[in-house]
Design a protein around this motif. Structure first.
Motif, PDB file in Angstrom:
ATOM      1  N   GLN A   1      36.487  50.921  34.657  1.00  0.00           N
ATOM      2  CA  GLN A   1      37.877  51.309  34.419  1.00  0.00           C
ATOM      3  C   GLN A   1      38.831  50.372  35.159  1.00  0.00           C
ATOM      4  O   GLN A   1      39.858  49.966  34.617  1.00  0.00           O
ATOM      5  CB  GLN A   1      38.130  52.746  34.824  1.00  0.00           C
ATOM      6  N   GLN A   2      38.492  50.007  36.391  1.00  0.00           N
ATOM      7  CA  GLN A   2      39.329  49.061  37.137  1.00  0.00           C
ATOM      8  C   GLN A   2      39.407  47.729  36.392  1.00  0.00           C
ATOM      9  O   GLN A   2      40.473  47.124  36.298  1.00  0.00           O
ATOM     10  CB  GLN A   2      38.768  48.841  38.548  1.00  0.00           C
TER      11      GLN A   2
ATOM     12  N   ALA B   1      35.413  53.805  29.712  1.00  0.00           N
ATOM     13  CA  ALA B   1      34.587  53.696  30.922  1.00  0.00           C
ATOM     14  C   ALA B   1      33.649  54.889  31.054  1.00  0.00           C
ATOM     15  O   ALA B   1      32.480  54.737  31.415  1.00  0.00           O
ATOM     16  CB  ALA B   1      35.482  53.569  32.154  1.00  0.00           C
ATOM     17  N   ARG B   2      34.147  56.074  30.750  1.00  0.00           N
ATOM     18  CA  ARG B   2      33.321  57.280  30.829  1.00  0.00           C
ATOM     19  C   ARG B   2      32.156  57.192  29.841  1.00  0.00           C
ATOM     20  O   ARG B   2      31.014  57.463  30.197  1.00  0.00           O
ATOM     21  CB  ARG B   2      34.165  58.523  30.553  1.00  0.00           C
TER      22      ARG B   2
ATOM     23  N   ASP C   1      41.597  48.163  33.239  1.00  0.00           N
ATOM     24  CA  ASP C   1      43.007  48.279  33.602  1.00  0.00           C
ATOM     25  C   ASP C   1      43.589  46.957  34.083  1.00  0.00           C
ATOM     26  O   ASP C   1      44.775  46.692  33.894  1.00  0.00           O
ATOM     27  CB  ASP C   1      43.210  49.347  34.679  1.00  0.00           C
TER      28      ASP C   1
ATOM     29  N   ARG D   1      31.436  53.643  36.250  1.00  0.00           N
ATOM     30  CA  ARG D   1      32.608  54.147  35.541  1.00  0.00           C
ATOM     31  C   ARG D   1      33.887  53.676  36.222  1.00  0.00           C
ATOM     32  O   ARG D   1      34.806  53.161  35.576  1.00  0.00           O
ATOM     33  CB  ARG D   1      32.590  55.676  35.468  1.00  0.00           C
TER      34      ARG D   1
ATOM     35  N   SER E   1      42.660  50.595  21.515  1.00  0.00           N
ATOM     36  CA  SER E   1      42.280  49.721  22.621  1.00  0.00           C
ATOM     37  C   SER E   1      42.325  48.260  22.190  1.00  0.00           C
ATOM     38  O   SER E   1      42.230  47.942  21.005  1.00  0.00           O
ATOM     39  CB  SER E   1      40.855  50.082  23.079  1.00  0.00           C
TER      40      SER E   1
ATOM     41  N   PRO F   1      46.981  49.378  32.203  1.00  0.00           N
ATOM     42  CA  PRO F   1      46.237  50.637  32.308  1.00  0.00           C
ATOM     43  C   PRO F   1      46.616  51.562  31.148  1.00  0.00           C
ATOM     44  O   PRO F   1      47.792  51.762  30.858  1.00  0.00           O
ATOM     45  CB  PRO F   1      46.689  51.218  33.645  1.00  0.00           C
TER      46      PRO F   1
ATOM     47  N   ASN G   1      41.254  53.598  28.337  1.00  0.00           N
ATOM     48  CA  ASN G   1      40.347  52.894  29.256  1.00  0.00           C
ATOM     49  C   ASN G   1      39.451  53.875  30.005  1.00  0.00           C
ATOM     50  O   ASN G   1      38.277  53.594  30.247  1.00  0.00           O
ATOM     51  CB  ASN G   1      41.129  52.037  30.249  1.00  0.00           C
ATOM     52  N   GLN G   2      40.008  55.027  30.376  1.00  0.00           N
ATOM     53  CA  GLN G   2      39.212  56.057  31.047  1.00  0.00           C
ATOM     54  C   GLN G   2      38.108  56.561  30.119  1.00  0.00           C
ATOM     55  O   GLN G   2      36.973  56.761  30.547  1.00  0.00           O
ATOM     56  CB  GLN G   2      40.093  57.229  31.469  1.00  0.00           C
ATOM     57  N   GLN G   3      38.451  56.764  28.871  1.00  0.00           N
ATOM     58  CA  GLN G   3      37.487  57.257  27.894  1.00  0.00           C
ATOM     59  C   GLN G   3      36.390  56.233  27.636  1.00  0.00           C
ATOM     60  O   GLN G   3      35.212  56.583  27.538  1.00  0.00           O
ATOM     61  CB  GLN G   3      38.202  57.619  26.591  1.00  0.00           C
TER      62      GLN G   3
END
Length: 112
Positions: free
Chosen positions: A28-29, A45-46, A32, A24, A82, A37, A41-43
């Protein structure tokens, strides 16, 4: 005629939870760093890590099968906010995993 690509098998998961969290963060890295960023992106990756984690809990170690599972299940994700899509995410996960086991994937070649 070209030769088929040999399957790539990941080592069995010792600590799948830790592996999922690592993936994850790495994904995300990567997301981003490709554009800007963004919260989405967090969503992404999760969700990709959840799919990966479930597959690993079910005993899946084949990289190709993991990538296909991510493509298939990420089709239900709303990518409207996205720059990415399910194929880009699955390919990124594949590259991250290849790198983690020391396989160079540059330029269409797989070198150990």
């Amino acid at each position: 005629m070209s030769e088929p690509i040999s399957p790539i098998t990941l080592p069995p998961a010792i600590n799948p939870q830790q592996e999922g969290e690592w993936l994850r963060l790495k994904l995300q890295q990567w997301l981003d760093s490709q554009f800007i960023p963004e919260l989405v992106n967090q969503q992404i990756a999760r969700r990709a890590a959840q799919i990966y984690l479930r597959q690993r809990f079910e005993g899946e170690n084949d990289l190709g099968s993991l990538v296909i599972a991510i493509v298939t299940e990420m089709q239900a994700f709303d990518f409207s906010k996205s720059f990415y899509g399910e194929f880009a995410i699955a390919n990124a996960v594949g590259e991250i995993l290849l790198e983690s086991i020391g396989i160079n994937y540059c330029c269409g070649q797989l070198d150990s």
